[in-house]
Motif scaffolding. Structure first.
Motif, PDB file in Angstrom:
ATOM      1  N   MET A   1      36.217  32.802  28.658  1.00 20.80           N
ATOM      2  CA  MET A   1      36.617  31.429  28.837  1.00 20.80           C
ATOM      3  C   MET A   1      35.501  30.743  29.639  1.00 20.80           C
ATOM      4  O   MET A   1      34.977  31.314  30.590  1.00 20.80           O
ATOM      5  CB  MET A   1      37.956  31.389  29.586  1.00 20.80           C
ATOM      6  N   ILE A   2      35.162  29.555  29.254  1.00 23.99           N
ATOM      7  CA  ILE A   2      34.112  28.793  29.914  1.00 23.99           C
ATOM      8  C   ILE A   2      34.744  27.806  30.897  1.00 23.99           C
ATOM      9  O   ILE A   2      35.674  27.082  30.564  1.00 23.99           O
ATOM     10  CB  ILE A   2      33.268  28.014  28.885  1.00 23.99           C
ATOM     11  N   TYR A   4      33.582  24.943  34.058  1.00 27.04           N
ATOM     12  CA  TYR A   4      32.494  24.187  34.658  1.00 27.04           C
ATOM     13  C   TYR A   4      32.745  24.016  36.151  1.00 27.04           C
ATOM     14  O   TYR A   4      33.867  23.718  36.567  1.00 27.04           O
ATOM     15  CB  TYR A   4      32.356  22.815  33.988  1.00 27.04           C
ATOM     16  N   ASP A  32      29.294  39.087  34.844  1.00 26.93           N
ATOM     17  CA  ASP A  32      29.216  38.377  33.564  1.00 26.93           C
ATOM     18  C   ASP A  32      28.187  37.247  33.571  1.00 26.93           C
ATOM     19  O   ASP A  32      27.777  36.788  32.509  1.00 26.93           O
ATOM     20  CB  ASP A  32      30.587  37.811  33.189  1.00 26.93           C
ATOM     21  N   ASN A  33      27.805  36.785  34.747  1.00 25.59           N
ATOM     22  CA  ASN A  33      26.876  35.655  34.882  1.00 25.59           C
ATOM     23  C   ASN A  33      25.770  35.995  35.879  1.00 25.59           C
ATOM     24  O   ASN A  33      25.767  35.488  37.008  1.00 25.59           O
ATOM     25  CB  ASN A  33      27.622  34.407  35.370  1.00 25.59           C
ATOM     26  N   LEU A  48      27.833  25.858  34.031  1.00 25.06           N
ATOM     27  CA  LEU A  48      28.658  26.596  33.078  1.00 25.06           C
ATOM     28  C   LEU A  48      28.860  28.017  33.597  1.00 25.06           C
ATOM     29  O   LEU A  48      27.890  28.719  33.883  1.00 25.06           O
ATOM     30  CB  LEU A  48      27.950  26.634  31.721  1.00 25.06           C
ATOM     31  N   ASN A  50      31.010  31.631  32.830  1.00 23.23           N
ATOM     32  CA  ASN A  50      31.844  32.414  31.924  1.00 23.23           C
ATOM     33  C   ASN A  50      32.784  33.271  32.768  1.00 23.23           C
ATOM     34  O   ASN A  50      32.330  34.126  33.528  1.00 23.23           O
ATOM     35  CB  ASN A  50      30.960  33.289  31.029  1.00 23.23           C
ATOM     36  N   GLU A  53      39.278  36.080  30.553  1.00 22.39           N
ATOM     37  CA  GLU A  53      40.576  35.471  30.207  1.00 22.39           C
ATOM     38  C   GLU A  53      41.660  35.890  31.196  1.00 22.39           C
ATOM     39  O   GLU A  53      42.507  35.107  31.576  1.00 22.39           O
ATOM     40  CB  GLU A  53      40.985  35.872  28.787  1.00 22.39           C
TER      41      GLU A  53
END
Length: 67
Positions: A1-2, A4, A32-33, A48, A50, A53
């Motif tokens: 899921m993205i 911001y 993850d980022n 952005l 990530n 879920e």
């Protein structure tokens, strides 16, 4: 899921906003980022991110007093 980043938001604040907790979530977000490590602590607005879920609940260790 993205998701911001909002203005003046940190990774742990973002995790709390999305999941309502930070324990175990912040580590997953950084895995993850990896590019988040290069950014300042206060993420630039609109970054952005990530996020998973769902996050599994941590398992509690049980202690048996009679063993």
């Amino acid at each position: 899921m993205i998701v911001y980043a909002m203005q003046n938001e940190t990774v742990d604040a973002l995790a709390y906003r999305v999941f309502g907790k930070t324990k175990g979530v912040v580590e997953i977000i950084y895995q993850d980022n990896p590019m988040l490590c290069e950014l300042p602590a206060m993420l630039p607005m609109g970054t952005l991110v990530n996020v998973p879920e769902s996050v599994p609940e941590p398992q509690k260790k049980q202690v048996n007093l009679w063993d």
